[in-house]
Design a protein around this motif. Structure first.
Motif, PDB file in Angstrom:
ATOM      1  N   VAL A  24      10.348   4.107   0.761  1.00 39.76           N
ATOM      2  CA  VAL A  24       9.134   4.930   0.614  1.00 39.76           C
ATOM      3  C   VAL A  24       8.306   4.388  -0.557  1.00 39.76           C
ATOM      4  CG1 VAL A  24       8.278   7.244   0.060  1.00 39.76           C
ATOM      5  CG2 VAL A  24      10.227   6.961   1.638  1.00 39.76           C
ATOM      6  N   ALA A  25       8.992   4.068  -1.659  1.00 39.17           N
ATOM      7  CA  ALA A  25       8.281   3.579  -2.855  1.00 39.17           C
ATOM      8  C   ALA A  25       7.584   2.251  -2.569  1.00 39.17           C
ATOM      9  CB  ALA A  25       9.269   3.423  -4.010  1.00 39.17           C
ATOM     10  N   CYS A  26       8.271   1.349  -1.865  1.00 38.99           N
ATOM     11  CA  CYS A  26       7.661   0.038  -1.572  1.00 38.99           C
ATOM     12  C   CYS A  26       6.428   0.209  -0.684  1.00 38.99           C
ATOM     13  CB  CYS A  26       8.663  -0.893  -0.898  1.00 38.99           C
ATOM     14  SG  CYS A  26       9.912  -1.527  -2.018  1.00 38.99           S
ATOM     15  N   GLU A  27       6.570   1.032   0.352  1.00 41.43           N
ATOM     16  CA  GLU A  27       5.428   1.243   1.258  1.00 41.43           C
ATOM     17  C   GLU A  27       4.239   1.846   0.499  1.00 41.43           C
ATOM     18  OE1 GLU A  27       5.240  -0.088   4.050  1.00 41.43           O
ATOM     19  OE2 GLU A  27       7.092   0.057   5.216  1.00 41.43           O
ATOM     20  N   LYS A  28       4.558   2.718  -0.424  1.00 37.36           N
ATOM     21  CA  LYS A  28       3.490   3.357  -1.215  1.00 37.36           C
ATOM     22  C   LYS A  28       2.789   2.298  -2.086  1.00 37.36           C
ATOM     23  CE  LYS A  28       2.941   7.496  -4.097  1.00 37.36           C
ATOM     24  NZ  LYS A  28       2.897   7.251  -5.534  1.00 37.36           N
ATOM     25  N   MET A  29       3.592   1.457  -2.722  1.00 33.32           N
ATOM     26  CA  MET A  29       3.004   0.403  -3.571  1.00 33.32           C
ATOM     27  C   MET A  29       2.177  -0.568  -2.728  1.00 33.32           C
ATOM     28  SD  MET A  29       5.799  -0.574  -6.501  1.00 33.32           S
ATOM     29  CE  MET A  29       7.375  -0.013  -5.885  1.00 33.32           C
ATOM     30  N   ALA A  30       2.674  -0.862  -1.531  1.00 34.27           N
ATOM     31  CA  ALA A  30       1.946  -1.768  -0.643  1.00 34.27           C
ATOM     32  C   ALA A  30       0.572  -1.191  -0.312  1.00 34.27           C
ATOM     33  CB  ALA A  30       2.739  -2.011   0.633  1.00 34.27           C
ATOM     34  N   LYS A  31       0.590   0.105  -0.048  1.00 33.39           N
ATOM     35  CA  LYS A  31      -0.650   0.767   0.371  1.00 33.39           C
ATOM     36  C   LYS A  31      -1.608   0.918  -0.811  1.00 33.39           C
ATOM     37  CE  LYS A  31      -2.050   4.661   3.142  1.00 33.39           C
ATOM     38  NZ  LYS A  31      -1.715   5.999   3.545  1.00 33.39           N
ATOM     39  N   GLU A  32      -1.084   1.472  -1.898  1.00 31.21           N
ATOM     40  CA  GLU A  32      -1.968   1.743  -3.044  1.00 31.21           C
ATOM     41  C   GLU A  32      -2.468   0.463  -3.693  1.00 31.21           C
ATOM     42  OE1 GLU A  32       0.161   4.487  -5.519  1.00 31.21           O
ATOM     43  OE2 GLU A  32      -0.128   6.137  -4.083  1.00 31.21           O
ATOM     44  N   GLY A  33      -1.609  -0.560  -3.714  1.00 38.41           N
ATOM     45  CA  GLY A  33      -2.018  -1.816  -4.349  1.00 38.41           C
ATOM     46  C   GLY A  33      -2.593  -2.805  -3.352  1.00 38.41           C
ATOM     47  N   ASN A  34      -2.711  -2.390  -2.111  1.00 42.51           N
ATOM     48  CA  ASN A  34      -3.171  -3.264  -1.040  1.00 42.51           C
ATOM     49  C   ASN A  34      -2.423  -4.606  -1.098  1.00 42.51           C
ATOM     50  OD1 ASN A  34      -4.625  -4.024   1.163  1.00 42.51           O
ATOM     51  ND2 ASN A  34      -6.401  -4.760  -0.011  1.00 42.51           N
ATOM     52  N   ASP A  35      -1.098  -4.497  -1.165  1.00 40.68           N
ATOM     53  CA  ASP A  35      -0.261  -5.673  -1.411  1.00 40.68           C
ATOM     54  C   ASP A  35       0.749  -5.854  -0.266  1.00 40.68           C
ATOM     55  OD1 ASP A  35       1.360  -7.638  -2.336  1.00 40.68           O
ATOM     56  OD2 ASP A  35       1.952  -6.623  -4.188  1.00 40.68           O
ATOM     57  N   PRO A  36       0.458  -6.791   0.652  1.00 38.78           N
ATOM     58  CA  PRO A  36       1.370  -6.981   1.788  1.00 38.78           C
ATOM     59  C   PRO A  36       2.778  -7.409   1.370  1.00 38.78           C
ATOM     60  CG  PRO A  36      -0.461  -8.563   1.840  1.00 38.78           C
ATOM     61  CD  PRO A  36      -0.723  -7.649   0.701  1.00 38.78           C
ATOM     62  N   ALA A  37       2.889  -8.012   0.172  1.00 38.20           N
ATOM     63  CA  ALA A  37       4.218  -8.465  -0.278  1.00 38.20           C
ATOM     64  C   ALA A  37       5.138  -7.295  -0.609  1.00 38.20           C
ATOM     65  CB  ALA A  37       4.080  -9.373  -1.499  1.00 38.20           C
ATOM     66  N   MET A  38       4.595  -6.084  -0.696  1.00 40.02           N
ATOM     67  CA  MET A  38       5.430  -4.906  -0.972  1.00 40.02           C
ATOM     68  C   MET A  38       5.747  -4.107   0.294  1.00 40.02           C
ATOM     69  SD  MET A  38       6.282  -5.063  -4.056  1.00 40.02           S
ATOM     70  CE  MET A  38       7.160  -3.499  -4.163  1.00 40.02           C
ATOM     71  N   LYS A  39       5.283  -4.617   1.407  1.00 36.01           N
ATOM     72  CA  LYS A  39       5.460  -3.883   2.667  1.00 36.01           C
ATOM     73  C   LYS A  39       6.729  -4.339   3.391  1.00 36.01           C
ATOM     74  CE  LYS A  39       2.612  -2.292   6.415  1.00 36.01           C
ATOM     75  NZ  LYS A  39       3.168  -0.959   6.213  1.00 36.01           N
ATOM     76  N   LEU A  40       7.493  -3.391   3.919  1.00 33.22           N
ATOM     77  CA  LEU A  40       8.699  -3.758   4.668  1.00 33.22           C
ATOM     78  C   LEU A  40       8.293  -4.565   5.911  1.00 33.22           C
ATOM     79  CD1 LEU A  40       9.891  -1.628   2.741  1.00 33.22           C
ATOM     80  CD2 LEU A  40      11.166  -0.684   4.673  1.00 33.22           C
ATOM     81  N   PRO A  41       8.844  -5.783   6.079  1.00 29.35           N
ATOM     82  CA  PRO A  41       8.403  -6.629   7.201  1.00 29.35           C
ATOM     83  C   PRO A  41       8.729  -5.994   8.555  1.00 29.35           C
ATOM     84  CG  PRO A  41       9.638  -7.909   5.581  1.00 29.35           C
ATOM     85  CD  PRO A  41       9.813  -6.479   5.213  1.00 29.35           C
ATOM     86  N   ARG A  42       7.788  -6.066   9.465  1.00 29.88           N
ATOM     87  CA  ARG A  42       7.982  -5.495  10.809  1.00 29.88           C
ATOM     88  C   ARG A  42       9.179  -6.152  11.513  1.00 29.88           C
ATOM     89  NH1 ARG A  42       6.888  -0.796  11.343  1.00 29.88           N
ATOM     90  NH2 ARG A  42       7.325  -1.057  13.569  1.00 29.88           N
TER      91      ARG A  42
END
Ligand code: ACM
Ligand code: ZN
Length: 540
Positions: A214-232
Motif C-alpha cells: 500500500v505504501a509503495c503504491e501511494k508513493m508511486a502515485k503521489e510522487g508520480n514515480d513508476p519505480a515505486m509501483k508494483l510491476p504488473r
C-alpha cells in the motif's frame, strides 16, 4: 578545494587493484580474435568473457582450448579455488589473464572490461568504435574473501532476469557472495517440495492488505514515480482475486546458483528462523506456538523442529556453498513464555530464559548444518543466549558497536554489514558515499588474531520500499562501488580523492549498462561536484 590523485587517466578500475604498471602502448581488439583457455574448467569463463565483448563490438570470437591466442585464460594449478589473486598482462600482441583459481580469472576479466572503453558494456553494437586497451601489467588480490550483497526478494519480488542482472553487476565489481533472503513474514519465495503450501499459498498475497505494498503504491502515485509501483508482471488471478508475488522453483534456484558460479559468486541461502515466519505459520498453523498463524515458530515443538530441518535438507541440495544463513534476527521471544511446549523445552534443557531457548534452537540447527557439510551464519542476535564458537556472525545492529569485539574474542568469524553504512535500502544524502568510503566498516580496534576472524563486508538491500529493479538500482548504485573498494582494496591503498575521480569515470560505464543509478550530482559535496563537472566535460 579537493586535490585529485590520479596516476593515469586511461586506467580507471574499481575496486582499485593492488598493483598497476602501464607500459605505454595499446592493444587493439579485432574481429575474429581468439579466446583460449588452458584448462577445461575455464570454458565457462571464456564463454562469459565473449558474452561481455561480443554485443558492443559486434565481433565474432573463436573460443577454444589452447595456450596461444589473442586473449589467453590461464589456470595456474587450481590447488586453492579460494585464492582469488590474478594477474592481467596486456601487451601489443595480446592479453593474458592468469590465476590459481577460476574466481581469479573472473576478476581478471572484470579488470579487462574496465580497461576497455566504457561503451563495451553496451548491449548492442557500437558503430565506428576502435576497441583499444592500454598495455599494462596488473597484479591484484582482495583484502577480504567475503564481499557480499544481500537481496530481499520477499518484501518485493525480483524476477530471474532481474536477479541475474544483479549478479552480473556484482561480478563487474568483484563481489564474491550473494546472500539471498528467500523467506520472511510477507512471503515464501523458494519451492520446498515437502511443503507445497509454502509457495502455492505463501508466495502470493493481496497487496491491498499488505502495508508495504500500500505504501509503495501511494508513493508511486503521489510522487508520480513508476519505480515505486508494483510491476504488473508479478500479479495474477488466484481464486478469483488479484494477488501479487512469485517464487523460484527448485529448477530456477539451480539456474541462479549456476549463473552465479560462472561469475565467480557463491550463493548463500537465508531461510530466516525462528522469527520472521508469519507466512510459514499462516500456511501451516501447527508451526507456531498457538496454531493461530502467527510468528514465531514454536521451538518447543519437535514437529516444528523437524520442519526446519526438512526445509534445509532440500535447501542444501540446491546450494552447494559451504555456508548457509539461519537468520535469527528480531525474534518475538515473548510468545514462547506462554507456550507449554516451549516451557517444557526450557525445563528439559535447563535453559535460563528465552534468549537461551533461541540459542538452543540455533545450536540444534547448527549441528544439522554441520552434518550436511555446511557452516551456519546468523544475524548478531544469535550471540544473545550464547553461541557456539563455530557459528559465523552477521553484524547488522550498527548501534551495538561491540558485536565484532564480542564475536571475534569468542572465536567466531564475523561478516560486517552494520546499519551505519551497509544498509542500502536506507536513504542517501550528499554525505553517504564519502562516509561509506572514508569510515572503518570493520572496527579498527581489533587484535591481529581478531582481524583474521573478520571474513569481510557486505551490504543489505531490504525490499520493503523497493518494488522494482529500477528502484533497487537507484538505492544501490553508485554507492556499491565504494563498498566494493572497501572490501577488495587494502586499507592503506584507499584514497577518497582518487576514488572520486574513478567513480565519475565509472558512471559512464553504468550509463552503458543502463543502470538507473543515483546521479552523482545528488550525492555530491561541493568539492566533489567541482571534480564531477570538470571530469564529465573532459571525458565527453
Ligand atoms: C535485520 O536487518 N533484521 C537483519
Ligand atoms: Zn512454542
Amino acid at each position: 578545494m579537493v586535490s585529485v590523485v590520479v596516476s593515469n587517466a586511461s586506467i580507471n578500475i574499481v575496486p582499485l587493484p593492488s598493483s598497476v604498471k602501464e607500459t605505454n602502448g595499446t592493444y587493439q581488439l579485432r574481429d575474429g580474435a581468439t579466446v583460449v583457455y588452458n584448462n577445461k574448467l575455464l570454458k565457462p569463463a571464456a564463454g562469459y568473457l565473449v558474452e561481455k565483448l561480443a554485443p558492443a563490438t559486434g565481433y565474432s570470437f573463436e573460443v577454444r582450448k589452447g595456450v596461444r591466442g589473442d586473449i589467453c585464460l590461464v589456470l595456474a594449478d587450481n590447488k586453492n579455488p579460494e585464492d582469488e589473486s590474478y594477474t592481467l598482462s596486456v601487451s601489443a600482441n595480446g592479453i593474458v589473464i592468469a590465476s590459481a583459481s577460476y574466481k581469479g580469472i573472473i576478476h581478471g576479466i572484470s579488470s579487462l572490461r574496465q580497461l576497455l572503453p566504457h561503451e563495451i558494456e553496451s548491449p548492442s553494437k557500437v558503430a565506428g568504435k576502435v576497441w583499444t586497451v592500454p598495455t599494462v601489467e596488473i597484479s591484484d588480490k582482495p583484502a577480504y574473501e567475503w564481499r557480499g550483497m544481500m537481496l530481499d526478494p520477499v518484501r518485493h519480488f525480483y524476477s530471474m532476469e532481474e536477479t541475474k542482472r544483479f549478479l552480473d553487476h556484482m561480478a563487474l565489481y568483484k563481489f564474491s557472495k550473494f546472500h539471498w533472503h528467500l523467506i520472511d513474514s510477507q512471503a515464501w519465495r523458494i519451492e520446498i517440495k515437502k511443503y507445497p503450501l509454502l509457495t502455492d499459498k505463501g508466495a502470493w498475497r493481496d497487496p491491498a492488505k499488505e502495508n508495504i505494498d500500500v505504501a509503495c503504491e501511494k508513493m508511486a502515485k503521489e510522487g508520480n514515480d513508476p519505480a515505486m509501483k508494483l510491476p504488473r508482471a508479478y500479479f495474477k488471478t488466484k481464486d478469483g482475486k488479484e494477488v501479487y508475488g512469485g517464487y523460484y522453483s527448485q529448477k530456477e534456484i539451480k539456474e541462479i546458483v549456476a549463473y552465479a558460479a560462472v561469475r565467480g559468486i557463491d550463493v548463500v541461502p537465508e531461510l530466516d528462523m525462528p522469527g520472521h515466519n508469519h507466512m510459514a505459520t499462516r500456511c501451516y498453523p501447527w508451526l507456531g506456538c498457538a496454531h493461530d498463524g502467527t510468528d514465531p515458530l514454536c521451538v518447543g515443538s519437535d514437529a516444528t523442529l523437524k520442519f526446519c530441518k526438512n526445509v534445509y535438507k532440500e535447501v542444501f541440495r540446491l546450494f552447494p556453498f559451504g555456508y548457509a544463513e539461519i537468520g535469527g534476527d528480531e525474534v518475538q521471544r515473548k510468545k514462547w513464555e506462554n507456550c507449554p511446549l516451549c516451557q517444557e523445552r526450557v525445563r528439559k534443557e535447563g535453559l535460563k530464559d528465552m534468549a537461551e531457548l533461541q540459542s538452543w534452537f540455533t545450536r540444534e540447527m547448527e549441528k544439522f548444518f554441520n552434518k550436511h557439510g555446511r557452516r551456519l551464519i546468523g544475524w548478531d542476535e544469535i550471540l544473545e543466549g550464547g553461541v557456539s564458537p563455530t557459528a559465523t556472525v552477521n553484524w547488522w545492529q550498527g548501534y551495538h558497536t561491540d558485536v565484532v569485539q564480542k564475536s571475534t574474542s569468542g572465536g567466531n568469524e564475523v561478516i560486517c554489514c552494520p546499519t551505519t553504512f551497509c544498509y542500502f535500502d536506507y536513504g542517501q544524502d550528499s554525505t553517504t558515499i564519502k562516509k561509506l568510503y572514508t569510515s572503518d566498516i570493520v572496527p579498527a580496534d581489533l587484535t591481529p588474531q581478531q582481524k583474521r576472524l573478520v571474513k569481510g563486508i557486505q551490504a543489505n538491500i531490504w525490499g520493503e520500499y523497493i518494488p522494482t529493479e529500477a528502484r533497487m538500482q537507484y538505492m544501490v548504485f553508485p554507492r556499491i562501488l565504494a563498498l566494493a573498494e572497501k572490501a577488495w582494496t587494502a586499507d592503506g591503498s584507499q584514497n577518497w580523492d582518487d576514488f572520486v575521480y574513478r567513480l565519475v569515470g565509472q558512471t559512464m560505464r553504468l550509463d552503458a549498462l543502463k543502470i538507473n543509478y543515483r546521479p552523482l550530482e545528488a550525492a555530491a559535496t561541493p568539492g566533489f561536484l567541482d571534480i564531477y563537472r570538470r571530469l564529465k566535460a573532459e571525458q565527453k
